[in-house]
Every structure is written in C-alpha cells, then in structure tokens.
Design an enzyme around this catalytic site. Structure first.
Site, mmCIF file in Angstrom:
data_model
loop_
_atom_site.group_PDB
_atom_site.id
_atom_site.type_symbol
_atom_site.label_atom_id
_atom_site.label_comp_id
_atom_site.label_asym_id
_atom_site.label_seq_id
_atom_site.Cartn_x
_atom_site.Cartn_y
_atom_site.Cartn_z
ATOM 1 N N PRO A 40 23.654 -32.195 22.705
ATOM 2 C CG PRO A 40 24.319 -34.271 23.557
ATOM 3 C CD PRO A 40 24.769 -32.849 23.429
ATOM 4 N N GLY A 41 21.191 -31.465 23.946
ATOM 5 C CA GLY A 41 19.940 -30.870 24.405
ATOM 6 C C GLY A 41 19.677 -29.463 23.924
ATOM 7 C CE1 TYR A 60 30.653 -8.391 17.494
ATOM 8 C CE2 TYR A 60 32.747 -9.541 17.750
ATOM 9 C CZ TYR A 60 31.985 -8.535 17.164
ATOM 10 O OH TYR A 60 32.571 -7.700 16.237
ATOM 11 C CD GLU A 67 27.951 -22.842 10.434
ATOM 12 O OE1 GLU A 67 27.510 -23.970 10.715
ATOM 13 O OE2 GLU A 67 28.371 -22.039 11.285
ATOM 14 N NE ARG A 68 22.449 -19.030 10.127
ATOM 15 C CZ ARG A 68 22.254 -18.357 11.231
ATOM 16 N NH1 ARG A 68 22.305 -17.023 11.215
ATOM 17 N NH2 ARG A 68 22.013 -18.972 12.380
ATOM 18 N NE ARG A 116 13.615 -46.335 -18.374
ATOM 19 C CZ ARG A 116 13.724 -47.622 -18.127
ATOM 20 N NH1 ARG A 116 14.815 -48.280 -18.497
ATOM 21 N NH2 ARG A 116 12.760 -48.275 -17.512
ATOM 22 N N GLY A 159 11.918 -42.657 -12.044
ATOM 23 C CA GLY A 159 11.088 -43.790 -11.678
ATOM 24 C C GLY A 159 11.744 -44.608 -10.588
ATOM 25 N N GLY A 198 21.802 -23.763 11.368
ATOM 26 C CA GLY A 198 20.544 -23.234 11.883
ATOM 27 C C GLY A 198 19.393 -23.716 11.034
#
Length: 385
Positions: free
Chosen positions: A133-134, A241, A250-251, A276, A347, A372
């Site tokens: 959380p912090g 590490y 992950e990125r 449309r 729209g 990140g």
C-alpha cells in the site's frame, strides 16, 4: 480476429498451429463466459485446467518440469490470442509469464520439480506479491518482514494490487529478511496457500474500472509460516536481484498485451465505420475517418515491428532492460492514444459497454502502470544513455 494476421517473422508453422489452438480455446471456451467472470470478479478455475489439458498452459517451460518445451514465443502467442478473443479475465500473463519463469530461472531443482508441474497442468494458479500500500513502484521500500524461526520463516505484512490473488495456490512473496541490508536484505519466499492456510488472508477483490473479470486482491500475512526450504533459490538476500532480472520479461508481456489491444481497436473501428452511416454514406467514406484510421493503423504497425524485434531478442537471450522498458513505455502510451482515437469514431456508442471498444478503453488504462509506471520506465531508459 486473430492478431496473427500480421504474420510476424518469428511465427513459424509450429507456432501458427499453437496460435490456432489458442484461438479456438479462447473464442469457444473462455470468451462466451466473460460476462459471468466480470460479474463474479474472477474466472473459473476449470479453464486453467482445460488449458493444461490442451497443452496451452506452461508452453514456455521445459518438458522435464511438465511444460511444453517451447520458448517465450509460445507465451507471446497465447497472450495475443487471448486479447484478440476478448478473453482478458484469465491470468496467464502472471501465472506463466511471470511466476513460472521466476521459478524456472531461480528455483533449486527440488523446488522446480515441486511447483512447476502443478502450474503447467493448470492444477495450481500462480501469483506474485510485490506491491504494498505505501510503496508503489519503489520495491526497496517494502515493509513485509520474514523472521527465521527454526525450520520456518514467519511472515508479517500486506500486499496490494495482486493479480490472481483470489485464486492463487502458490504465491511468490517479496519480503525483507534483513532490514539493515537494504536491497541486499530482500528475499523471495514461495508460499503454498489456500483459504484455510493459517496466517494467510485474501483481502478485498479490488473493484477496478477495467479488467473486471481478472481478480486483483489485497493479501495479508499474520505470522504466516513458510518452510525455510521455500526461499527462492535456497539463499537469502537474492530477492531484489531476482526481481530486477525478471522485470524485463514482465515489461515485455505488458507491451504484448498493449499491442494486441491496439490492433484489436483498429479492427473494431474499421468494421464499425464501414457499416455505420452518417450524412448518407458510411463513416469510412469521410476523409477525417479515413485519415484517423490511417494514422492509427500506421502507429500500430510500427509498434508491431518494434515489439516483434523485442520478442526475437528475448527468445535469443539478447533483450536488455532498457529496451524492454522502451517497449513497455512506448507501446502502452501509443496504445492509449490509438484506443482513444478509435473509440471517438464510435461516437456515443463508444461509451456503451455493449460495444467492445468501450471495454478495451477501460482495460487498457492500467497497462501504463503495470510492471512499473511509465514514468519509472523513462528514468530507467535515461540511466542507460
């Protein structure tokens, strides 16, 4: 529509077969249940087991550990086909794309044989608990502690924004084993958990603006005992590490998901504007519409070339951290732009969830924060210059 229509150079005949199998699985077995998953806040476990039966789970893990013996390219295709099918609730990006590869890269042989087969079969679902959380993206500031007590570590603390948190059977937890050592005092502990595990509590399944069918949770640890033999790699102090060396994948996974959303947004917008009518003719006949789509298609194609190059480099073990950060930051930022511009062409209907472009708009937003925040990516890139 499958994203494999772009025919990346790294897709050979075997991978094309994988793509078709994944496409069938996601379109026929997962996507029809997405509305249910969004209502309940998580996918059904049986679909992970089904993926294991089909050989789709653990494709990038060696056969001796229960996997398919493929490469990261197999995983990349799985994630692309998942997005293309509109089946975003399944947590393969975390369970296989992150957790299984942490185990493959760092676990002892005994640990690999204990955990990887269950992840590859779909019997178990994996999660990784880093964020608190912090702390946000500042991993060195985590406060979750692990104290050695005989043959166990006793863990106390909490985590937030944990993907697969409601369903996970195995969770890799970033902890401080020595608070005086800074980054060198961080370790990764692997916990086998269920709803009755003493000291382990699943908190709220967080309400999000997008990815509503993918569970994202709080996790709490109160004197959670984890066998000392479950420290990843068997040695204390290697956690930071290990995290830093796996974050490029992950990125890249995040960039793959974003790219697939971008391609799907263009596909949706093309189909809609050609059907449309406005001012007596299809929207696509208006110059502004055509120019918008031309630009979005170009942005998407250029990003695809960059991404494919990164995938090839990663498969060959040549992708550096700075380039992975570039891919994550650039592609997620550009995807936000593309999705927004494509949604505008719908729209008012683009704001209604009955049109899938609205779901893409909401689902995509978190990708600029995952793995990140993009601001952190720019700092990492700058350090490499």
């Amino acid at each position: 529509m499958s994203t494999t229509q772009f025919s990346p150079s790294w897709i050979d005949e075997d991978l094309a077969d994988v793509a078709r199998l994944a496409q069938d699985y996601f379109t026929k077995e997962v996507a029809p249940r997405e509305e249910k998953f969004q209502a309940q806040g998580h996918p059904d476990r049986d679909l992970y087991e089904r993926a294991g039966e089909l050989g789709l789970s653990g494709m990038s893990i060696p056969e001796e550990y229960g996997g398919g013996g493929g490469t990261f390219a197999n995983l990349a295709l799985l994630l692309q086909e998942q997005t293309a099918a509109g089946a975003g609730s399944m947590g393969f990006a975390v369970s296989e794309g992150i957790v299984a590869h942490y185990l493959l890269a760092y676990a002892t042989e005994e640990q690999k044989l204990r955990w990887l087969p269950k992840l590859c079969s779909g019997e178990w679902i994996g999660s990784i608990a880093m964020t608190e959380p912090g702390t946000g993206s500042d991993l060195q500031a985590i406060t979750t502690r692990a104290r050695r007590d005989g043959n166990d570590y006793v863990v106390n603390g909490s985590k937030i924004f944990i993907s697969n948190g409601q369903l996970c059977d195995l969770v890799v937890i970033a902890v401080k084993t020595d608070s005086a050592q800074g980054a060198k005092g961080m370790s990764l502990l692997v916990a086998e958990v269920n709803d009755n595990t003493p000291g382990f509590t699943r908190g709220r399944n967080l309400a999000k603006i997008g990815l509503k069918g993918q569970d994202t949770s709080e996790l709490f640890f109160e004197d959670l005992r984890i066998p000392a033999s479950h420290i990843l790699g068997g040695v204390e102090g290697q956690g930071f590490y290990q995290l830093m060396n796996q974050l490029p994948q992950e990125r890249l996974v995040t960039a793959i998901m974003a790219q697939s959303i971008s391609e799907l947004a263009v596909t949706y917008a093309l189909a809609y504007t050609k059907e449309r009518e406005a001012f007596g003719k299809p929207l696509f006949e208006l110059q502004n519409t055509r120019f918008e789509l031309a630009e979005c298609a170009t942005i998407t194609r250029v990003n695809r070339v960059f991404l494919d190059d990164c995938i090839v480099k990663h498969v060959n073990g040549e992708l550096d951290a700075a380039t992975a950060s570039m891919a994550k930051y650039w592609i997620t930022d550009r995807t936000g732009e593309v999705v927004d511009r494509c949604q505008q062409l719908f729209g008012g209907y683009g704001y209604c969830l009955e049109y899938p472009i609205a779901g893409l708009y909401a689902d995509n937003r978190v990708l600029r924060v995952l793995a990140g925040a993009n601001e952190v990516m720019k700092e990492l890139i700058a350090r490499s210059l």
